[in-house]
Scaffold this motif. Sequence first.
Motif, mmCIF file in Angstrom:
data_model
loop_
_atom_site.group_PDB
_atom_site.id
_atom_site.type_symbol
_atom_site.label_atom_id
_atom_site.label_comp_id
_atom_site.label_asym_id
_atom_site.label_seq_id
_atom_site.Cartn_x
_atom_site.Cartn_y
_atom_site.Cartn_z
ATOM 1 N N LEU A 1 -22.260 30.161 -27.854
ATOM 2 C CA LEU A 1 -22.445 28.916 -28.607
ATOM 3 C C LEU A 1 -21.214 28.603 -29.452
ATOM 4 C CD1 LEU A 1 -26.168 29.340 -29.723
ATOM 5 C CD2 LEU A 1 -25.280 27.847 -27.914
ATOM 6 N N ALA A 2 -20.586 29.638 -29.994
ATOM 7 C CA ALA A 2 -19.366 29.424 -30.776
ATOM 8 C C ALA A 2 -18.234 28.913 -29.888
ATOM 9 C CB ALA A 2 -18.957 30.722 -31.472
ATOM 10 N N ILE A 3 -18.140 29.439 -28.678
ATOM 11 C CA ILE A 3 -17.127 28.974 -27.727
ATOM 12 C C ILE A 3 -17.333 27.501 -27.407
ATOM 13 C CG2 ILE A 3 -16.303 29.202 -25.343
ATOM 14 C CD1 ILE A 3 -17.047 32.222 -25.588
ATOM 15 N N VAL A 4 -18.559 27.143 -27.108
ATOM 16 C CA VAL A 4 -18.868 25.758 -26.764
ATOM 17 C C VAL A 4 -18.578 24.831 -27.936
ATOM 18 C CG1 VAL A 4 -20.703 24.165 -26.048
ATOM 19 C CG2 VAL A 4 -20.586 26.460 -25.053
ATOM 20 N N ASN A 5 -18.980 25.242 -29.119
ATOM 21 C CA ASN A 5 -18.729 24.417 -30.303
ATOM 22 C C ASN A 5 -17.236 24.184 -30.508
ATOM 23 O OD1 ASN A 5 -21.448 24.089 -30.933
ATOM 24 N ND2 ASN A 5 -21.507 25.892 -32.272
ATOM 25 N N TYR A 6 -16.443 25.216 -30.287
ATOM 26 C CA TYR A 6 -14.992 25.045 -30.410
ATOM 27 C C TYR A 6 -14.469 24.062 -29.364
ATOM 28 C CZ TYR A 6 -10.017 25.766 -30.088
ATOM 29 O OH TYR A 6 -8.667 25.543 -30.033
ATOM 30 N N CYS A 7 -14.919 24.223 -28.116
ATOM 31 C CA CYS A 7 -14.414 23.386 -27.026
ATOM 32 C C CYS A 7 -14.775 21.915 -27.203
ATOM 33 C CB CYS A 7 -14.944 23.896 -25.691
ATOM 34 S SG CYS A 7 -14.280 25.500 -25.197
ATOM 35 N N LYS A 8 -15.814 21.638 -27.953
ATOM 36 C CA LYS A 8 -16.227 20.253 -28.185
ATOM 37 C C LYS A 8 -15.431 19.578 -29.304
ATOM 38 C CE LYS A 8 -20.981 20.581 -26.441
ATOM 39 N NZ LYS A 8 -22.432 20.481 -26.789
ATOM 40 N N GLN A 9 -14.619 20.350 -30.010
ATOM 41 C CA GLN A 9 -13.808 19.771 -31.076
ATOM 42 C C GLN A 9 -12.644 18.984 -30.474
ATOM 43 O OE1 GLN A 9 -12.596 22.783 -33.902
ATOM 44 N NE2 GLN A 9 -14.645 23.688 -33.980
ATOM 45 N N SER B 1 -13.561 35.843 -19.280
ATOM 46 C CA SER B 1 -14.905 36.387 -19.481
ATOM 47 C C SER B 1 -15.378 36.142 -20.904
ATOM 48 C CB SER B 1 -14.944 37.889 -19.158
ATOM 49 O OG SER B 1 -14.155 38.630 -20.064
ATOM 50 N N PHE B 2 -16.695 36.028 -21.044
ATOM 51 C CA PHE B 2 -17.323 35.837 -22.355
ATOM 52 C C PHE B 2 -18.825 36.033 -22.198
ATOM 53 C CE2 PHE B 2 -16.138 31.795 -20.365
ATOM 54 C CZ PHE B 2 -17.385 31.252 -20.075
ATOM 55 N N PRO B 3 -19.520 36.407 -23.283
ATOM 56 C CA PRO B 3 -20.980 36.498 -23.222
ATOM 57 C C PRO B 3 -21.569 35.119 -22.936
ATOM 58 C CG PRO B 3 -20.115 37.551 -25.207
ATOM 59 C CD PRO B 3 -18.996 36.775 -24.611
ATOM 60 N N VAL B 4 -22.627 35.092 -22.141
ATOM 61 C CA VAL B 4 -23.310 33.825 -21.850
ATOM 62 C C VAL B 4 -24.736 33.854 -22.379
ATOM 63 C CG1 VAL B 4 -24.088 32.224 -20.066
ATOM 64 C CG2 VAL B 4 -21.879 33.393 -19.810
ATOM 65 N N PHE B 5 -25.515 34.827 -21.936
ATOM 66 C CA PHE B 5 -26.921 34.909 -22.321
ATOM 67 C C PHE B 5 -27.150 36.104 -23.247
ATOM 68 C CE2 PHE B 5 -27.070 33.028 -17.971
ATOM 69 C CZ PHE B 5 -27.551 31.772 -18.330
ATOM 70 N N THR B 6 -28.295 36.099 -23.895
ATOM 71 C CA THR B 6 -28.709 37.267 -24.668
ATOM 72 C C THR B 6 -29.250 38.333 -23.722
ATOM 73 O OG1 THR B 6 -30.978 36.495 -24.956
ATOM 74 C CG2 THR B 6 -29.347 35.776 -26.601
ATOM 75 N N ALA B 7 -29.268 39.568 -24.199
ATOM 76 C CA ALA B 7 -29.837 40.650 -23.392
ATOM 77 C C ALA B 7 -31.315 40.408 -23.122
ATOM 78 C CB ALA B 7 -29.633 41.990 -24.100
ATOM 79 N N GLU B 8 -32.024 39.838 -24.094
ATOM 80 C CA GLU B 8 -33.460 39.566 -23.924
ATOM 81 C C GLU B 8 -33.698 38.551 -22.815
ATOM 82 O OE1 GLU B 8 -32.619 41.293 -27.777
ATOM 83 O OE2 GLU B 8 -31.803 39.492 -26.798
ATOM 84 N N PHE B 9 -32.864 37.509 -22.771
ATOM 85 C CA PHE B 9 -33.022 36.523 -21.705
ATOM 86 C C PHE B 9 -32.756 37.153 -20.342
ATOM 87 C CE2 PHE B 9 -31.123 33.645 -18.645
ATOM 88 C CZ PHE B 9 -32.130 32.688 -18.526
ATOM 89 N N CYS B 10 -31.682 37.933 -20.221
ATOM 90 C CA CYS B 10 -31.358 38.564 -18.939
ATOM 91 C C CYS B 10 -32.497 39.453 -18.462
ATOM 92 C CB CYS B 10 -30.071 39.371 -19.061
ATOM 93 S SG CYS B 10 -28.579 38.359 -19.242
ATOM 94 N N GLU B 11 -33.106 40.184 -19.385
ATOM 95 C CA GLU B 11 -34.226 41.056 -19.024
ATOM 96 C C GLU B 11 -35.411 40.233 -18.521
ATOM 97 O OE1 GLU B 11 -37.159 44.386 -21.127
ATOM 98 O OE2 GLU B 11 -35.317 43.745 -22.124
ATOM 99 N N MET B 12 -35.718 39.135 -19.204
ATOM 100 C CA MET B 12 -36.827 38.280 -18.789
ATOM 101 C C MET B 12 -36.528 37.591 -17.453
ATOM 102 S SD MET B 12 -37.647 36.592 -22.507
ATOM 103 C CE MET B 12 -38.826 35.397 -21.904
ATOM 104 N N PHE B 13 -35.308 37.113 -17.301
ATOM 105 C CA PHE B 13 -34.926 36.416 -16.077
ATOM 106 C C PHE B 13 -34.971 37.368 -14.882
ATOM 107 C CE2 PHE B 13 -31.978 34.446 -13.075
ATOM 108 C CZ PHE B 13 -32.408 33.129 -13.097
ATOM 109 N N ASP C 1 -9.057 32.644 -29.076
ATOM 110 C CA ASP C 1 -9.656 33.311 -30.225
ATOM 111 C C ASP C 1 -11.112 33.676 -29.936
ATOM 112 O OD1 ASP C 1 -7.360 33.101 -31.749
ATOM 113 O OD2 ASP C 1 -7.964 31.204 -32.680
ATOM 114 N N PHE C 2 -11.669 33.103 -28.840
ATOM 115 C CA PHE C 2 -13.090 33.277 -28.540
ATOM 116 C C PHE C 2 -13.328 33.968 -27.192
ATOM 117 C CE2 PHE C 2 -12.506 29.573 -31.190
ATOM 118 C CZ PHE C 2 -13.496 29.679 -32.144
ATOM 119 N N ILE C 3 -12.421 33.809 -26.262
ATOM 120 C CA ILE C 3 -12.595 34.395 -24.942
ATOM 121 C C ILE C 3 -11.386 35.262 -24.627
ATOM 122 C CG2 ILE C 3 -13.880 32.344 -24.193
ATOM 123 C CD1 ILE C 3 -11.458 31.696 -22.394
#
Length: 343
Positions: free
Chosen positions: A105-113, A135-147, A123-125
């Motif tokens: 989310l921080a990466i996306v917020n930066y890219c939208k500036q 490379s960069f984190p995309v999902f949470t571990a909890e989401f990956c486990e559920m998916f 600074d983010f990736i």
Amino acid sequence: MESRKFFSCACFYVRNIFLKQLNCHVEYWDRSQFIRSYSQFLYKNGYKEEEQIDSLISEIEAEIDRRKNREYESIKRQELISQIYKPLYPQLTQLQESFLSPEFLAIVNYCKQEDATFEGLFDFIQETQVPRTYSFPVFTAEFCEMFLAEMHNFNQSDAPKERPNSMNRYGVLVHELGFQPFFTSLRENYFNPISQILFPDWGGGTLDSHKVFTVQYEPSKDPDLSFHFDNAEVTVNVALSPKESYKGGNLYFGAMRTEVDKESDRTQYIHEPTIGVIHRGQHKHGASPVTDGQRCNLIIWMRSSAIRNQKCPMCDQEPQLQKSLGFGDGFTRAETVDVCSVI
């Protein structure tokens, strides 16, 4: 976006047909053309009897039939799946920011500036050990486990299933489970801003369609993936499986499709759960064998009609548009933009 009319290129029905037993893609117009084009290659690979060649041609023609009917069959499957499959986590089909990593989310917020830059994005990736991949984190571990649990539950059900593509026999076409809104939002609102900075000359910021599927590797099924490039402008590959659940199965990258590739120059990329690697679809890559356990990844092919409308990435010709349902292969009748020669 999904209300737009998308098309496929006619080459999809005659070119790039993968034959796993020969580890190659072939072109097939009819029997005589195939034998004329590949007779020496077939002979060198042990296909010396007419019965062997007949069997191979039957496999090719079955794949062509699958491609011609894929969209209509997919609609039928979606209807059946909605009737007979009971999801473990029905809430997953609608994207929620709680599914996404805070770092993402921080990466996306930066890219939208407005003042976001390619240099500032680092600074983010990070660029991986493979040049021109990031490379960069995309999902949470909890989401990956559920998916993962959802995909496993679906695979164990009696619901109809289809292979993701001609190279992968095991995996799930996730839109058939109702995930199309999820990935449309993910592409439009999250990956487009990132791609606009990382790949401005190759569809970044104009990605207007996608194909999303999981791939599953294990020794007794599909242990590996042959060297290839994707039918996409930008690809995101997210590792879902915990590292301790499998051995082997690393990605390896070579050159771009238009560059000379040397096997000695290929570089490995090691998967980390929840982490996505983003690269140009034309960046050739493969997967080494999984020697134990099971590895599951989420593959997101993102396409820009503005790029591919001027030249099909699979046949290098002006696309011959064929009617399609849904996103087709990402072609439209829209205006095109110039592709920079920088690779």
